[in-house]
Design a protein around this motif. Structure first.
Motif, PDB file in Angstrom:
ATOM      1  N   TYR A 154      14.875  20.638   9.382  1.00 14.75           N
ATOM      2  CA  TYR A 154      14.961  19.492   8.687  1.00 14.75           C
ATOM      3  C   TYR A 154      14.671  19.436   7.457  1.00 14.75           C
ATOM      4  N   GLU A 155      15.297  18.539   6.423  1.00 12.77           N
ATOM      5  CA  GLU A 155      14.740  18.159   5.274  1.00 12.77           C
ATOM      6  C   GLU A 155      14.296  16.967   4.908  1.00 12.77           C
ATOM      7  N   LEU A 156      13.226  16.571   4.466  1.00  9.75           N
ATOM      8  CA  LEU A 156      12.049  15.690   4.405  1.00  9.75           C
ATOM      9  C   LEU A 156      12.270  14.872   3.172  1.00  9.75           C
ATOM     10  N   SER A 157      12.479  13.629   3.119  1.00  6.26           N
ATOM     11  CA  SER A 157      12.184  12.825   1.843  1.00  6.26           C
ATOM     12  C   SER A 157      11.036  11.877   2.260  1.00  6.26           C
ATOM     13  N   ALA A 158      10.228  11.241   1.291  1.00  7.42           N
ATOM     14  CA  ALA A 158       9.198  10.359   1.384  1.00  7.42           C
ATOM     15  C   ALA A 158       9.761   8.967   1.446  1.00  7.42           C
ATOM     16  N   VAL A 159       9.435   8.201   2.358  1.00  7.51           N
ATOM     17  CA  VAL A 159       9.546   6.659   2.407  1.00  7.51           C
ATOM     18  C   VAL A 159       8.022   6.061   1.724  1.00  7.51           C
ATOM     19  N   ASP A 160       7.327   6.614   2.323  1.00  3.64           N
ATOM     20  CA  ASP A 160       6.044   5.880   1.786  1.00  3.64           C
ATOM     21  C   ASP A 160       5.222   7.028   0.865  1.00  3.64           C
ATOM     22  N   VAL A 161       5.314   6.481  -0.726  1.00  2.69           N
ATOM     23  CA  VAL A 161       5.020   7.668  -1.619  1.00  2.69           C
ATOM     24  C   VAL A 161       3.732   7.874  -1.636  1.00  2.69           C
ATOM     25  N   GLU A 162       2.838   6.653  -1.312  1.00  2.00           N
ATOM     26  CA  GLU A 162       1.281   6.745  -1.484  1.00  2.00           C
ATOM     27  C   GLU A 162       0.690   6.273  -0.023  1.00  2.00           C
ATOM     28  N   VAL A 163      -0.071   6.920   0.332  1.00  2.00           N
ATOM     29  CA  VAL A 163      -0.844   6.912   2.044  1.00  2.00           C
ATOM     30  C   VAL A 163      -2.261   6.678   1.863  1.00  2.00           C
ATOM     31  N   PRO A 164      -2.626   5.314   1.820  1.00  2.00           N
ATOM     32  CA  PRO A 164      -4.046   5.126   1.692  1.00  2.00           C
ATOM     33  C   PRO A 164      -4.919   5.960   2.849  1.00  2.00           C
ATOM     34  N   VAL A 165      -6.019   6.445   2.573  1.00  2.00           N
ATOM     35  CA  VAL A 165      -6.839   7.269   3.494  1.00  2.00           C
ATOM     36  C   VAL A 165      -8.315   6.599   3.438  1.00  2.00           C
ATOM     37  N   GLY A 166      -9.097   6.794   4.690  1.00  3.12           N
ATOM     38  CA  GLY A 166     -10.385   6.442   4.716  1.00  3.12           C
ATOM     39  C   GLY A 166     -11.334   7.538   5.318  1.00  3.12           C
ATOM     40  N   ALA A 167     -12.309   7.376   5.454  1.00  7.04           N
ATOM     41  CA  ALA A 167     -13.300   8.482   6.025  1.00  7.04           C
ATOM     42  C   ALA A 167     -13.848   7.879   7.259  1.00  7.04           C
ATOM     43  N   GLY A 168     -13.354   8.378   8.472  1.00 10.22           N
ATOM     44  CA  GLY A 168     -13.826   8.189   9.776  1.00 10.22           C
ATOM     45  C   GLY A 168     -14.621   9.537  10.340  1.00 10.22           C
ATOM     46  N   ILE A 169     -14.346   9.721  11.660  1.00 12.98           N
ATOM     47  CA  ILE A 169     -15.056  11.040  11.916  1.00 12.98           C
ATOM     48  C   ILE A 169     -14.476  12.254  11.249  1.00 12.98           C
ATOM     49  N   THR A 170     -12.844  12.035  11.217  1.00 10.48           N
ATOM     50  CA  THR A 170     -12.141  13.095  10.287  1.00 10.48           C
ATOM     51  C   THR A 170     -11.365  11.925   9.278  1.00 10.48           C
ATOM     52  N   LEU A 171     -10.861  12.555   8.068  1.00 10.51           N
ATOM     53  CA  LEU A 171     -10.020  11.810   7.415  1.00 10.51           C
ATOM     54  C   LEU A 171      -8.803  10.885   8.139  1.00 10.51           C
ATOM     55  N   ARG A 172      -8.793   9.593   7.667  1.00  6.14           N
ATOM     56  CA  ARG A 172      -7.737   8.859   8.571  1.00  6.14           C
ATOM     57  C   ARG A 172      -6.890   8.188   7.591  1.00  6.14           C
TER      58      ARG A 172
ATOM     59  N   ALA B  75      -4.934   5.228   6.653  1.00  2.00           N
ATOM     60  CA  ALA B  75      -4.945   3.796   6.711  1.00  2.00           C
ATOM     61  C   ALA B  75      -3.601   3.090   6.546  1.00  2.00           C
ATOM     62  N   GLY B  76      -2.520   3.796   6.504  1.00  2.23           N
ATOM     63  CA  GLY B  76      -1.142   3.155   6.633  1.00  2.23           C
ATOM     64  C   GLY B  76      -0.212   4.195   6.966  1.00  2.23           C
ATOM     65  N   PRO B  77       1.123   4.034   7.221  1.00  2.89           N
ATOM     66  CA  PRO B  77       2.134   5.064   7.712  1.00  2.89           C
ATOM     67  C   PRO B  77       2.366   5.733   6.559  1.00  2.89           C
ATOM     68  N   ALA B  78       3.017   7.201   6.989  1.00  2.00           N
ATOM     69  CA  ALA B  78       3.414   8.152   6.099  1.00  2.00           C
ATOM     70  C   ALA B  78       4.817   8.431   6.488  1.00  2.00           C
ATOM     71  N   ARG B  79       5.639   7.592   6.184  1.00  2.00           N
ATOM     72  CA  ARG B  79       7.039   7.494   6.773  1.00  2.00           C
ATOM     73  C   ARG B  79       7.778   8.530   5.912  1.00  2.00           C
ATOM     74  N   CYS B  80       8.631   9.513   6.527  1.00  2.00           N
ATOM     75  CA  CYS B  80       9.592  10.375   6.061  1.00  2.00           C
ATOM     76  C   CYS B  80      10.822  10.382   6.804  1.00  2.00           C
ATOM     77  N   VAL B  81      11.808  10.201   5.964  1.00  2.00           N
ATOM     78  CA  VAL B  81      13.385  10.389   6.383  1.00  2.00           C
ATOM     79  C   VAL B  81      13.650  11.915   6.678  1.00  2.00           C
ATOM     80  N   VAL B  82      14.190  12.157   7.906  1.00  2.00           N
ATOM     81  CA  VAL B  82      14.228  13.489   8.387  1.00  2.00           C
ATOM     82  C   VAL B  82      15.541  13.810   8.762  1.00  2.00           C
ATOM     83  N   ARG B  83      16.290  14.666   7.850  1.00  2.00           N
ATOM     84  CA  ARG B  83      17.721  15.037   8.057  1.00  2.00           C
ATOM     85  C   ARG B  83      17.935  16.276   8.572  1.00  2.00           C
ATOM     86  N   PRO B  84      18.648  16.407   9.526  1.00  2.00           N
ATOM     87  CA  PRO B  84      18.769  17.640  10.243  1.00  2.00           C
ATOM     88  C   PRO B  84      19.824  18.700   9.227  1.00  2.00           C
ATOM     89  N   ARG B  85      19.155  19.918   9.101  1.00  2.00           N
ATOM     90  CA  ARG B  85      19.884  20.832   8.122  1.00  2.00           C
ATOM     91  C   ARG B  85      21.205  21.386   9.002  1.00  2.00           C
TER      92      ARG B  85
END
Length: 455
Positions: free
Chosen positions: A423-441, A443-453
């Motif tokens: 796949y070739e990937l391109s970002a839909v969500d440019v910024e992804v908010p994060v927070g500290a849970g037990i691990t890094l979490r 806080a919103g989607p990290a959507r990418c368009v995935v185009r088969p090569r």
């Protein structure tokens, strides 16, 4: 120990509540600002009088090395957060201490040698192949890489742990882990908690999830023992059941379950964070994505990667290290000081809650120029040698360093290589908010368009 350090500086916060609201709203941003405004050792207070907590934050690489490695015996996992994780997920390698931890680590270490871990590669590539096949049916060719990769790493670690019993475990883990994790996190950072045995809605919900999770693990363990499968199986559960030494004995059923739960917790969420953000960063940076893909195409020529390919994929490794710099899966690591200790010419008192923060140290201007910029070339061997050892420590450090770090890198490199092959990937969500849970979490989607090569 006699200390000569000066008083520890820190933000004033609100008159009665200190930095409580800042930490609740954005703890990672609060720690970053504290370092920029007050330096490498900072005292932060939070909460009302009578319930006020004091936190000593250490942000330099040298300070992190002192807390985690050179003076690690003075900084223990005795804080409220680890106690809550211990009560929820058991007394496994992540949470145990003293002789318990030494014994467990000696018994488990042979299961995580490079040769043994390399044998898990087939499970990783099988699960990644299923993921990449499913992406061809994704609506609008769009996927949320965080949720997709979290499912991938859970299935991979569950397959490695449970072998043929993977299906009976995955659904329960997917449903119960978030409930238990959020419950432990909330209690770990609360200034006061009601007893777990009281029948509050939160306690009852967490208890039901814990009971179901424990039951599925115990059932699989009992089945192995009854069938005698532990004598020949090569999955991690069978290996744990066979682990023994003359000095340390062997694990009983409860100890095996505790290790399994900790491996599930630490083994899928952390790797998912590293892999998901590596994919998202490449989707945002086409030039680096193409460099990574060119390496994969040259080395693999269309075949499925193997563990032996890791050394031949150095650019992919640099991509992952840079993703772990910007998005460390364990953004904050807590300890409690046993004795008063001088760190960076400041005195941390006995009994103090102490944190080191990869999230901050990985952005420290002393070690990282233009720190928010994605640049895998920071991790050439020459540039790595120029930095202090603990300028980058996504796997912790010292005697409590993550035992599974080679497995995490193996899984991430293999999965990343297979995805870039297809796949070739391109970002839909440019910024992804994060927070500290037990691990890094995320806080919103990290959507990418995935185009088969096509080539």
């Amino acid at each position: 120990m006699t200390t000569t350090g000066t008083q520890v500086p820190g933000p004033a916060g609100l008159p009665l509540l200190g930095s409580m609201f800042d930490l609740k709203r954005d703890s990672l941003g609060t720690f970053l600002n504290a370092q920029r405004e007050h330096g490498d050792v900072v005292r932060i207070t939070a909460g009302p009088p009578g319930l006020r907590a004091e936190l000593y934050a250490v942000f330099s690489a040298e300070g992190a090395q002192q807390v985690l490695a050179t003076e690690s015996a003075n900084f223990r996992k005795d804080n409220a957060f680890y106690q809550e994780v211990r009560e929820s997920f058991g007394n496994g390698l992540l949470t145990s201490q003293d002789e318990d931890h030494v014994r467990q680590r000696r018994l488990v270490q042979p299961l995580f040698t490079r040769r043994r871990v390399d044998g898990y590669a087939d499970a990783v590539t099988a699960e990644t192949a299923a993921l990449t096949a499913a992406w061809r049916k994704a609506p609008d060719a769009t996927v949320d890489v965080v949720s997709e990769v979290t499912a991938l790493t859970l299935r991979a670690v569950a397959r490695i742990l449970f072998g043929t019993d993977v299906e009976s475990a995955v659904e329960v883990v997917e449903r119960c882990f978030p409930i238990i994790g959020d419950y432990a996190l909330q209690r770990g950072y609360s200034p006061a908690n009601l007893p777990r045995r009281w029948p509050t809605p939160a306690n009852r919900k967490a208890a039901a999830a814990t009971e179901e999770l424990y039951a599925v693990c115990d059932s699989i363990i009992d089945k192995r023992r009854a069938d005698g499968e532990a004598g020949t199986g090569e999955d991690l559960l069978s290996l744990l059941a066979r682990a023994e030494s003359e000095e340390d004995g062997s694990f009983d059923a409860t100890e095996i379950r505790d290790q399994v739960l900790i491996f599930l917790l630490a083994g899928h969420e952390t790797t998912a964070t590293s892999l998901a953000f590596a994919l998202h960063l490449l989707a945002r940076h086409p030039e680096q994505q193409e460099l990574a893909r060119a390496e994969v195409v040259r080395v693999l020529a269309g075949r499925t990667p193997r563990a032996a390919d890791l050394d031949a994929l150095p650019y992919l490794t640099k991509v992952l290290k840079e993703a772990m710099r910007l998005y460390p899966a364990g953004p904050v690591i807590g300890r409690r000081a046993v004795a008063a200790t001088e760190v960076g010419n400041h005195t941390i008192p006995a009994g103090a809650d102490v944190i080191v923060a990869p999230w901050v140290t990985h952005r420290h201007p002393r070690y990282w120029e233009d720190a928010e910029r994605f640049d895998p070339e920071r991790f050439t061997p020459e540039r790595e040698k120029e930095r202090p050892r603990y300028a980058w420590f996504p796997f912790g450090g010292g005697p409590r360093a993550c035992i599974g770090q080679h497995f995490s890198m193996l899984e991430s490199v293999l999965a990343l290589a297979m995805i870039l092959q297809e796949y070739e990937l391109s970002a839909v969500d440019v910024e992804v908010p994060v927070g500290a849970g037990i691990t890094l979490r995320a806080a919103g989607p990290a959507r990418c368009v995935v185009r088969p090569r096509t080539t």
